[in-house]
Design a protein around this motif. Structure first.
Motif, short mmCIF file in Angstrom:
data_model
loop_
_atom_site.label_atom_id
_atom_site.label_comp_id
_atom_site.label_asym_id
_atom_site.label_seq_id
_atom_site.Cartn_x
_atom_site.Cartn_y
_atom_site.Cartn_z
N ILE A 185 12.17 35.37 19.23
CA ILE A 185 12.61 36.13 20.41
C ILE A 185 12.62 37.62 20.10
N ARG A 186 12.03 38.41 21.00
CA ARG A 186 12.08 39.87 20.91
C ARG A 186 12.82 40.39 22.13
N ILE A 187 13.72 41.34 21.94
CA ILE A 187 14.49 41.83 23.08
C ILE A 187 14.21 43.31 23.36
N ASP A 188 14.31 43.63 24.66
CA ASP A 188 14.32 45.00 25.14
C ASP A 188 15.63 45.18 25.89
N GLU A 189 16.06 46.43 26.05
CA GLU A 189 17.35 46.69 26.67
C GLU A 189 17.24 47.75 27.76
N ALA A 190 18.14 47.64 28.75
CA ALA A 190 18.31 48.67 29.77
C ALA A 190 19.78 48.69 30.13
N THR A 191 20.27 49.84 30.58
CA THR A 191 21.71 49.96 30.82
C THR A 191 22.10 50.13 32.29
N ASP A 192 21.11 50.14 33.18
CA ASP A 192 21.43 50.18 34.62
C ASP A 192 20.27 49.55 35.38
N ALA A 193 20.46 49.40 36.69
CA ALA A 193 19.45 48.71 37.50
C ALA A 193 18.14 49.47 37.57
N LYS A 194 18.22 50.79 37.67
CA LYS A 194 17.01 51.60 37.79
C LYS A 194 16.13 51.46 36.55
N SER A 195 16.74 51.64 35.38
CA SER A 195 15.96 51.52 34.14
C SER A 195 15.58 50.07 33.87
N GLY A 196 16.42 49.14 34.33
CA GLY A 196 16.11 47.72 34.17
C GLY A 196 14.90 47.31 34.99
N HIS A 197 14.82 47.82 36.22
CA HIS A 197 13.67 47.52 37.07
C HIS A 197 12.40 48.12 36.46
N ARG A 198 12.53 49.35 35.98
CA ARG A 198 11.39 50.03 35.37
C ARG A 198 10.92 49.27 34.12
N ALA A 199 11.87 48.81 33.32
CA ALA A 199 11.53 48.06 32.11
C ALA A 199 10.86 46.73 32.46
N TYR A 200 11.33 46.09 33.53
CA TYR A 200 10.73 44.82 33.92
C TYR A 200 9.26 45.03 34.32
N VAL A 201 9.03 46.04 35.12
CA VAL A 201 7.66 46.30 35.60
C VAL A 201 6.72 46.62 34.44
N SER A 202 7.21 47.38 33.46
CA SER A 202 6.34 47.78 32.34
C SER A 202 6.20 46.71 31.26
N LYS A 203 7.29 45.95 31.03
CA LYS A 203 7.29 44.98 29.92
C LYS A 203 6.93 43.56 30.36
N ARG A 204 7.24 43.23 31.61
CA ARG A 204 7.03 41.87 32.13
C ARG A 204 7.59 40.82 31.16
N PRO A 205 8.90 40.85 30.92
CA PRO A 205 9.51 39.91 29.97
C PRO A 205 9.41 38.47 30.46
N ASP A 206 9.58 37.54 29.53
CA ASP A 206 9.58 36.12 29.89
C ASP A 206 10.87 35.74 30.60
#
Length: 214
Positions: A34-55
């Motif tokens: 398992i590899r993890i990425d982190e975000a601390t709010d909804a805005k950065s979380g949405h941005r991280a999802y779009v760029s990383k496309r986590p499982d």
């Protein structure tokens, strides 16, 4: 020889509490698949999802900008197949039911044994749903109470507007936070007063606080 190793499972954690993020790093460090990425709010979380496309995306319901429910709505708008686990201190069965209704594949309480979150991630990655055993039992035995809980009768947009109003935000601030018009928030606020039996704006805020929407 051909490398047959499976690619790592990518997990995005969206939570604004440093202690929680640190605990998740420690927890997942024990599993090298398992590899993890982190975000601390909804805005950065949405941005991280779009760029990383986590499982799998693990989302705290109480984020500092907009709620985890709203973030889930935004992610699922971009990717209807997104796999999401809601992670919260709120053990109200109505919130569990609402999370599942909105498309979450899992719900884990922060009060659970941390290993439960790891189990939830593995289950959801495999295509299963997962609710903390204690919460699953509470949901099973509180069907009538859930139906009576106002939170279970609201749309995602109504839930989010009510939560922001409960935090003391003005209508114009709610509109700005959600990227919608002042008129939409004002109209929804009027509908919420009718739905919840609130006499005025202050009464609506009181109800939001009472049912834990702030």
């Amino acid at each position: 020889m051909q490398d047959t190793a499976k690619p790592a499972t990518r997990v995005l954690i969206v939570d604004d509490h440093p202690v929680v993020l640190s605990g998740c790093r420690t927890l997942f460090a024990s599993d090298h698949s398992i590899r993890i990425d982190e975000a601390t709010d909804a805005k950065s979380g949405h941005r991280a999802y779009v760029s990383k496309r986590p499982d799998v995306t693990v989302i705290d319901i109480s984020l500092p900008d907009v709620s985890g429910f709203e973030l889930m709505r935004r992610i699922r708008k971009d990717d209807p197949d997104a796999k999401i686990i809601m992670f919260s201190m709120n053990d109200d069965p109505a919130f569990v039911v609402r999370a599942v209704e909105l498309g979450a594949q899992g719900y884990v309480s922060k009060g659970d044994d941390p290993r439960i979150l790891l189990k939830a991630v593995r289950k959801v990655v495999a295509g299963d749903n997962f609710i903390s055993p204690q919460l699953a039992e509470a949901v099973t035995f509180s069907g009538a109470a859930i139906k009576a809980n106002p939170a279970s009768q609201m749309t995602p947009r109504e839930l989010e507007i009510l939560r922001l109003l409960g935090r003391g935000n003005k209508i114009v601030e709610v509109a700005e936070a959600l990227g919608i018009s002042y008129k939409t928030v004002a109209n929804t606020t009027s509908l919420l007063k009718q739905k919840l039996g609130a006499k005025n704006h202050s009464d609506l805020i009181r109800i939001a606080v009472e049912i834990g929407m702030n």
